[in-house]
Design a protein around this motif. Sequence first.
Motif, mmCIF file in Angstrom:
data_model
loop_
_atom_site.group_PDB
_atom_site.id
_atom_site.type_symbol
_atom_site.label_atom_id
_atom_site.label_comp_id
_atom_site.label_asym_id
_atom_site.label_seq_id
_atom_site.Cartn_x
_atom_site.Cartn_y
_atom_site.Cartn_z
ATOM 1 N N THR A 55 53.902 -77.093 -73.021
ATOM 2 C CA THR A 55 53.066 -78.297 -73.064
ATOM 3 C C THR A 55 53.979 -79.509 -73.014
ATOM 4 O OG1 THR A 55 51.317 -79.445 -74.278
ATOM 5 C CG2 THR A 55 53.052 -78.419 -75.590
ATOM 6 N N GLY A 56 53.470 -80.612 -72.476
ATOM 7 C CA GLY A 56 54.262 -81.823 -72.343
ATOM 8 C C GLY A 56 54.371 -82.248 -70.890
ATOM 9 N N PRO A 57 54.883 -83.458 -70.637
ATOM 10 C CA PRO A 57 54.940 -83.992 -69.272
ATOM 11 C C PRO A 57 56.059 -83.432 -68.402
ATOM 12 C CG PRO A 57 55.833 -85.578 -70.835
ATOM 13 C CD PRO A 57 55.283 -84.461 -71.651
ATOM 14 N N LEU A 101 51.033 -80.197 -81.908
ATOM 15 C CA LEU A 101 52.377 -80.760 -81.826
ATOM 16 C C LEU A 101 52.377 -82.106 -81.100
ATOM 17 C CD1 LEU A 101 54.758 -77.750 -81.035
ATOM 18 C CD2 LEU A 101 54.934 -79.323 -82.966
ATOM 19 N N GLU A 102 51.562 -82.201 -80.050
ATOM 20 C CA GLU A 102 51.510 -83.452 -79.290
ATOM 21 C C GLU A 102 51.078 -84.625 -80.155
ATOM 22 O OE1 GLU A 102 48.917 -82.523 -76.079
ATOM 23 O OE2 GLU A 102 50.503 -81.607 -74.864
ATOM 24 N N GLY A 103 50.263 -84.329 -81.178
ATOM 25 C CA GLY A 103 49.821 -85.403 -82.064
ATOM 26 C C GLY A 103 50.772 -85.664 -83.215
ATOM 27 N N LEU A 104 51.761 -84.835 -83.395
ATOM 28 C CA LEU A 104 52.667 -84.954 -84.543
ATOM 29 C C LEU A 104 54.069 -85.424 -84.162
ATOM 30 C CD1 LEU A 104 51.713 -81.633 -86.392
ATOM 31 C CD2 LEU A 104 51.136 -83.956 -87.120
ATOM 32 N N ILE A 105 54.542 -85.055 -82.951
ATOM 33 C CA ILE A 105 55.934 -85.307 -82.567
ATOM 34 C C ILE A 105 55.968 -85.781 -81.118
ATOM 35 C CG2 ILE A 105 58.260 -84.304 -82.414
ATOM 36 C CD1 ILE A 105 57.267 -82.060 -84.256
ATOM 37 N N ASP A 106 56.881 -86.702 -80.829
ATOM 38 C CA ASP A 106 57.108 -87.131 -79.447
ATOM 39 C C ASP A 106 58.139 -86.204 -78.793
ATOM 40 O OD1 ASP A 106 55.369 -89.292 -79.623
ATOM 41 O OD2 ASP A 106 56.934 -90.595 -80.475
ATOM 42 N N PHE A 107 57.804 -85.685 -77.607
ATOM 43 C CA PHE A 107 58.735 -84.828 -76.871
ATOM 44 C C PHE A 107 58.351 -84.843 -75.402
ATOM 45 C CE2 PHE A 107 55.360 -82.213 -78.751
ATOM 46 C CZ PHE A 107 54.758 -81.677 -77.611
ATOM 47 N N ASP A 108 59.259 -84.389 -74.565
ATOM 48 C CA ASP A 108 58.985 -84.278 -73.132
ATOM 49 C C ASP A 108 58.523 -82.875 -72.765
ATOM 50 O OD1 ASP A 108 59.768 -86.952 -72.151
ATOM 51 O OD2 ASP A 108 61.735 -86.377 -72.929
ATOM 52 N N ALA A 109 58.943 -81.893 -73.528
ATOM 53 C CA ALA A 109 58.502 -80.516 -73.268
ATOM 54 C C ALA A 109 58.549 -79.732 -74.568
ATOM 55 C CB ALA A 109 59.388 -79.849 -72.220
ATOM 56 N N ALA A 110 57.504 -78.946 -74.785
ATOM 57 C CA ALA A 110 57.478 -77.991 -75.903
ATOM 58 C C ALA A 110 57.259 -76.613 -75.310
ATOM 59 C CB ALA A 110 56.366 -78.340 -76.888
ATOM 60 N N VAL A 111 58.108 -75.677 -75.703
ATOM 61 C CA VAL A 111 58.038 -74.324 -75.154
ATOM 62 C C VAL A 111 57.856 -73.340 -76.304
ATOM 63 C CG1 VAL A 111 59.172 -72.578 -73.749
ATOM 64 C CG2 VAL A 111 59.552 -74.995 -73.256
ATOM 65 N N PHE A 112 56.808 -72.531 -76.201
ATOM 66 C CA PHE A 112 56.572 -71.460 -77.176
ATOM 67 C C PHE A 112 57.141 -70.162 -76.599
ATOM 68 C CE2 PHE A 112 53.653 -74.707 -78.362
ATOM 69 C CZ PHE A 112 53.400 -74.550 -79.723
ATOM 70 N N GLU A 129 46.331 -68.058 -77.121
ATOM 71 C CA GLU A 129 45.350 -68.958 -77.727
ATOM 72 C C GLU A 129 45.937 -69.678 -78.935
ATOM 73 O OE1 GLU A 129 41.394 -66.346 -76.536
ATOM 74 O OE2 GLU A 129 42.442 -65.959 -78.420
ATOM 75 N N ILE A 130 46.762 -68.961 -79.706
ATOM 76 C CA ILE A 130 47.443 -69.587 -80.851
ATOM 77 C C ILE A 130 48.411 -70.650 -80.359
ATOM 78 C CG2 ILE A 130 49.012 -69.163 -82.780
ATOM 79 C CD1 ILE A 130 47.862 -66.311 -82.901
ATOM 80 N N PHE A 131 49.203 -70.325 -79.315
ATOM 81 C CA PHE A 131 50.180 -71.285 -78.785
ATOM 82 C C PHE A 131 49.476 -72.525 -78.239
ATOM 83 C CE2 PHE A 131 53.037 -67.431 -77.696
ATOM 84 C CZ PHE A 131 53.493 -67.382 -79.005
ATOM 85 N N SER A 132 48.347 -72.308 -77.564
ATOM 86 C CA SER A 132 47.631 -73.440 -76.982
ATOM 87 C C SER A 132 47.142 -74.392 -78.074
ATOM 88 C CB SER A 132 46.453 -72.923 -76.150
ATOM 89 O OG SER A 132 45.721 -73.988 -75.602
ATOM 90 N N PHE A 133 46.572 -73.849 -79.155
ATOM 91 C CA PHE A 133 46.091 -74.691 -80.253
ATOM 92 C C PHE A 133 47.249 -75.437 -80.904
ATOM 93 C CE2 PHE A 133 45.297 -75.343 -84.758
ATOM 94 C CZ PHE A 133 44.088 -76.019 -84.739
ATOM 95 N N MET A 134 48.340 -74.710 -81.226
ATOM 96 C CA MET A 134 49.473 -75.334 -81.900
ATOM 97 C C MET A 134 50.177 -76.346 -81.000
ATOM 98 S SD MET A 134 49.502 -74.299 -84.954
ATOM 99 C CE MET A 134 49.032 -72.990 -86.083
ATOM 100 N N GLY A 135 50.171 -76.085 -79.692
ATOM 101 C CA GLY A 135 50.767 -77.053 -78.765
ATOM 102 C C GLY A 135 50.039 -78.369 -78.783
ATOM 103 N N ARG A 136 48.706 -78.326 -78.827
ATOM 104 C CA ARG A 136 47.928 -79.570 -78.892
ATOM 105 C C ARG A 136 48.210 -80.325 -80.188
ATOM 106 N NH1 ARG A 136 43.970 -76.085 -76.756
ATOM 107 N NH2 ARG A 136 42.943 -75.887 -78.802
#
Length: 816
Positions: free
Chosen positions: A540-542, A513-524, A504-511
């Motif tokens: 998270t990411g495309p 990150l999407e608004g703060l940094i451009d990336f193709d994949a973020a892995v926790f 749940e923490i990773f899911s919140f922080m992943g969302r």
Amino acid sequence: MRWQEQSRSCRIYLGAAYLASVPFAVLCFTAPNEFSFQWAVLTLSSIFVATINIRLPNLSAVISMGDVFIILILIRFGPGSALVAYWLNILAAHTSEIFRRYGRDLTGKILIHRWVFNLACCAFSTWAMYRLYQLVSKLDLPDHLNFVLGLLSIALSWFFVNTSTLSLALSFWMKRSFLSIWKEGVVLYLLNFLGSAAAAGLIWLFYERAGFLIFLLSAPIAVVLYQLYHFYVEKYDQAQKHIQELNKLYLQTIEALASAVDAKDRYTHGHIRRVQAYAAKLATFLGVKDKDELLAIQAGALLHDIGKIAIPEYILNKPTVLTETEYDKMKIHPVVGANMLSTIEFPYPLIPMVKSHHERWDGNGYPDGLKGEEIPLNARILALVDCYDALTTNRPYRSPMERGEVIEFFRRESGRSYDPAVVQAFIDNLEELETAGKAVVVQTGDLWGIKENSTASTDGRKLEKAQPTLAYSRALNAAPEVQRELYSVFEFARADFQCLRPIEIFSFMGRKLEGLIDFDAAVFYEADLTRGVVTAAHTTGPATEHLLGVNLGLEQKLTGWVAANNQALCNLPPFPDFLHCEEPRPSFQVSAIAPLNRHGEVLGAISLYRKDAVKFTEEEFRRLEIIASQTALLLSKCNKADPESPLLFDPLTGLPNAFQLYLIFDHVAMDASRYEYPVSILSMTFEEIESIRQKWGPMSGDEAIRAVVRSLRKELRETDVLVRYASDEFVAICPKMSLETAENLKSRLQNELDHFRFAVRAMTEIPLHVSVGIAIYSEDGQDLDGLLAVAVWRTRQDKELRAAVKRRVRSVPSAN
């Protein structure tokens, strides 16, 4: 060594000796011989004396004192008679030696092929002694000179035939050169045969004048010779033992010194011991036999990287290619190591090996640019095996090389980086070198006896201690929408969400990150310290296909290294993270990785990947670090390691905790309002608990807390609720208790604990003083926070008053 365990060349030599001895034995028996009573007496005496023998140090050979009798029998009774006595002498000497070493348990101890070889050598020696003695006897010389030369010829012929055949057999068996073995026993053997011949000559002269009984005097002479030899051998053994102990002490001291580097360089744990094993083995294959040279190679292999003590750890442990400046710093370690060791007087040539182990055969190495044979041989050996160990052990940026790749690499570098002769010996004996490396046992844990903390941070900045408003002002001074995202992260991280799960923490922080940094994949990545891995728990990411569930070893690859070392990396090619992924592997070009580390605990890492070769900006990287630090803060609070732990009770005392206090108070307050009775709130603080923890340790502090709880429960009623509010603070809710009754309770508690003695150690007892503050519902307030504030304030007053009384202050300001 059993027959089947002998080398092929050794078996061929032994078989040839067996066959060749037959005609020599026949020649001995066809010569004039006499087997009489006197011969029997001398033979029995020989057998008796032969049981007193000496084993030569470092050799599988013995010296028997029966040699004197063999020479006497040869002179007096002929070669055949001497050969029989010699055979019996050998059998008696070897049998007594076996009994002396193993007792009556002879199973597997009698090696027939060795006994037959010794008997075959008897035939060679006896015939050689007889023929040479006959030839000297025919010389036209005075009798006394002729007799002396005859004895000398017997001694020398026996010496050369015996030592040559025996040394050749030992060279096949021990896989050493014939000359080195022959030299080791030459002096003792020569003294033995010359002394035996001289003693035999003296006894013979007495025999001619005094008769046969004079032979009996030979027994004491033989015993005296034995004692002299035995004394010499004992002294030799003692000297050798002392030398071995000194060498062992040298090596142990060297190992302790070298292990300082091994402990500092986390990627080369066990490296120096494997290199030592490889170097010593390869040196023997190259024909290095000198003991001092071999000791120098063993010690130099241990100490070759001692100069790395002067290299910063961030360079030693960097998982990527060094910059030019960093490489220049790394290149000083051979010179530093040689200078450090130059003040130590080693008994063997070690310093040139340490200084030159990074020189190249073509002259392009460092520090002196030596070329070819200008480089010491031991340094050339060390350079190759040092590289071999690096190629065949795991590194964060690559997997170990296979054997075929290793051979191809060194063939390519032969004549460039490495001595061609050393390379060829290495390739020819690679299987044995691999076995030597596998036999090395590397101890786990810290060298100094302190448990190694694998989660300890490096020189890198601790992310959770970063001050965002100072160190990250540029990252924070962004557009309003970015500031809102960061603000929501800070608010979320500081909320009391103890029931949250990591996902749940990773899911919140992943969302976020999407608004703060451009990336193709973020892995926790979440750390599993029991398995020593980090696992991709959320993505998270495309472009996250096949990334979920990826496992990376701690210290391995990029993300594993970041997690273990608490040091972020930015704008590096991320291919090491996906070396073991199935095809098609992710084709990311750039990565930014930040650790999840909180108070020395490894929790995982966050990795951002881009498919395009577009670097992350400084602001983006700092935002990632901020997200990582806040994620680590949340992970440390969610108590994921113990999901069954009670959330409303204190695990140390079993008392209700502060959360339960608020739940209970609401119900007590409602009932008190309805039925109009007072409720006393007692705030209690113990003054000595913190000092106990600091002076005697946390376990003693915990035991003091338990002792306090036992005392408090004795004085409180069953209807009262005792709560552990903080570390050393307790709160009691006492329904239907007036201020007067509460004051009486306070006096009883303080009097009880003032006279209580806590046994902090066997001979040390201390009191556990308590300061108490009282607040009354609803006179002092309607809500719990207000009542607690009043109670805590009165607790401080009570503490000051008690301190003043202790100092015997006469006048104390009254409380308003």
